[in-house]
Design an enzyme around this catalytic site. Structure first.
Site, PDB file in Angstrom:
ATOM      1  N   GLN A 103       1.317  -1.320   0.139  1.00 20.98           N
ATOM      2  CA  GLN A 103       0.286  -0.463  -0.159  1.00 20.98           C
ATOM      3  C   GLN A 103       0.841   1.717   0.176  1.00 20.98           C
ATOM      4  O   GLN A 103       0.636   2.590  -0.345  1.00 20.98           O
ATOM      5  CB  GLN A 103      -0.993  -0.201   1.173  1.00 20.98           C
ATOM      6  CG  GLN A 103      -1.777  -1.441   1.659  1.00 20.98           C
ATOM      7  CD  GLN A 103      -2.349  -1.245   2.418  1.00 20.98           C
ATOM      8  OE1 GLN A 103      -3.392  -0.824   3.172  1.00 20.98           O
ATOM      9  NE2 GLN A 103      -1.888  -2.245   3.374  1.00 20.98           N
ATOM     10  N   HIS A 157      -1.152   1.679  -4.335  1.00 19.60           N
ATOM     11  CA  HIS A 157      -1.436   3.222  -4.335  1.00 19.60           C
ATOM     12  C   HIS A 157      -0.668   3.909  -4.800  1.00 19.60           C
ATOM     13  O   HIS A 157      -0.882   4.750  -5.185  1.00 19.60           O
ATOM     14  CB  HIS A 157      -1.722   3.222  -2.740  1.00 19.60           C
ATOM     15  CG  HIS A 157      -2.641   2.891  -2.222  1.00 19.60           C
ATOM     16  ND1 HIS A 157      -2.927   2.403  -0.937  1.00 19.60           N
ATOM     17  CD2 HIS A 157      -4.107   1.941  -2.307  1.00 19.60           C
ATOM     18  CE1 HIS A 157      -3.377   1.804  -0.608  1.00 19.60           C
ATOM     19  NE2 HIS A 157      -4.635   1.385  -1.398  1.00 19.60           N
ATOM     20  N   THR A 173       0.440  -2.409   8.556  1.00 24.54           N
ATOM     21  CA  THR A 173      -0.907  -1.748   8.200  1.00 24.54           C
ATOM     22  C   THR A 173      -2.088  -2.440   9.331  1.00 24.54           C
ATOM     23  O   THR A 173      -2.068  -2.713   9.881  1.00 24.54           O
ATOM     24  CB  THR A 173      -0.886  -2.360   7.088  1.00 24.54           C
ATOM     25  OG1 THR A 173      -2.459  -2.153   6.402  1.00 24.54           O
ATOM     26  CG2 THR A 173      -1.426  -3.896   6.589  1.00 24.54           C
ATOM     27  N   SER A 174      -2.433  -0.622   9.251  1.00 26.83           N
ATOM     28  CA  SER A 174      -3.393  -0.412  10.006  1.00 26.83           C
ATOM     29  C   SER A 174      -5.306  -1.294  10.176  1.00 26.83           C
ATOM     30  O   SER A 174      -6.114  -1.485  10.402  1.00 26.83           O
ATOM     31  CB  SER A 174      -4.184   0.607  10.683  1.00 26.83           C
ATOM     32  OG  SER A 174      -4.543   1.327  10.032  1.00 26.83           O
TER      33      SER A 174
END
Ligand code: BV8
Length: 249
Positions: free
Chosen positions: A107, A125, A193-194
């Site tokens: 990402q 992204h 990553t959240s």
């Protein structure tokens, strides 16, 4: 967790990694944190402290104030240029060399995986070091910075970073390749990553539905934590090298 302690890598995970045929990894900004690149939810520093990144990374913000958004990306691009891959990036590049099929899905827009030696990185992204025409949607190599943002040499429209903003769709080919890798692998890592941004956050669950063993390497709990087969709570720059060491010696 200090790097000095022997990190508890479960023996069963080592055996699974040794026998893995196809591996996939999804990374978020946590994997670049130890390179000095702030995570997306870190408080912005200095001039940017009063802005919420999610508000700036949108077409609306660029439409409303192209100079502000362009300068925010210039600030981030400088951070990225000054950053270096950390042991977490390097461990993922090592895993790629050790496993017959390895897909790295990120990402992140900082290009640090490529600089660490990872190949075939799927950038969901985009990449902050690339610039494109905001109208023609084509990459513009170098642009005379006589304005902020600079303008397209072909059509005169403002240039913008080649990243996917909130509200914009991801590159179809990238998302398709990421989804195929997630649903067909036998071991999936979610690193740094959240797990809040869609559709990337759905990939670990696609892996679970495809029958993969899913490992979360993250500092904090996320929506994936309770579904993951293994949760390695720690810094990617320490956990991933420990995993490679425990598996391959
Ligand atoms: C889309 C590029 C169709 C730009 C980025 C459903 C409900 C509501 C909204 C939506 C929805 N589905 C889609 C949306 C809209 C939106 C979305 O998901 N919103 C969220 C906030 C709810 N999604 C989109 O707009 C996507 N497009 O779906 O198109 C559509 C459109 C509209 C509506 C519906 C459908 C496009 C999303 C892409 C946005 N662009 N980046 C730029 O960078 O400037 S996203 C950006 O934020 C990053 O790329 C990254 O993906 C994300 C931040 O997430 P993380 O990487 O996870 O970083 P974060 O800081 O959150 O977490 C870091 C983690 O690391 C933490 O957990 C921390 O504990 C851990 N950590 C820290 N240090 C370490 C560590 N772990 C290990 N080691 C360490 N050392």
């Amino acid at each position: 967790m200090s790097g000095a302690e022997a990190l508890p890598i479960p023996r069963a995970l080592v055996e699974t990694l040794r026998g893995a045929r196809a591996l996939a990894a999804l990374t978020g900004s946590g994997v670049s944190a130890e390179s000095g690149v702030p995570t997306f939810r870190d408080a912005q520093t200095g001039l940017w402290a009063r802005y919420d990144p999610a508000d700036l990374a949108t077409p609306e913000a660029f439409e409303r104030d192209p100079k502000l958004v362009w300068e925010w990306y210039e600030w981030r691009r400088k951070l990225v240029r000054e950053a270096a891959p950390n042991p977490g990036h390097l461990a993922l590049a090592e895993l790629e060399r050790r496993v017959s099929r390895f897909t790295l899905i990120t990402q992140n827009v900082d290009g640090l995986h490529q600089r660490a030696g990872s190949g075939g990185v799927i950038e969901l992204h985009g990449n902050i070091t690339h610039t494109k025409c905001s109208v023609e949607d084509v990459i513009v190599e170098d642009s005379a910075p006589e304005s902020s943002p600079p303008v397209c040499p072909n059509c005169g429209a403002p240039l913008r970073p080649d990243v996917v903003w909130f509200g914009e769709t991801l590159p179809a080919h990238a998302l398709r390749a990421a989804s195929e890798a997630a649903s067909s692998c036998d071991l999936f890592f979610s690193v740094g990553t959240s797990g809040l941004v869609q559709p990337a956050a759905s990939l670990p669950f696609e892996a679970l539905r495809g029958g993969a063993t899913v490992v979360e390497v993250n500092l904090d709990e996320t929506p994936l934590t309770r579904s993951a087969d293994y949760v390695l709570r720690g810094r990617a720059g320490e956990v991933l090298p420990a995993l490679v060491e425990a598996t391959y010696g």
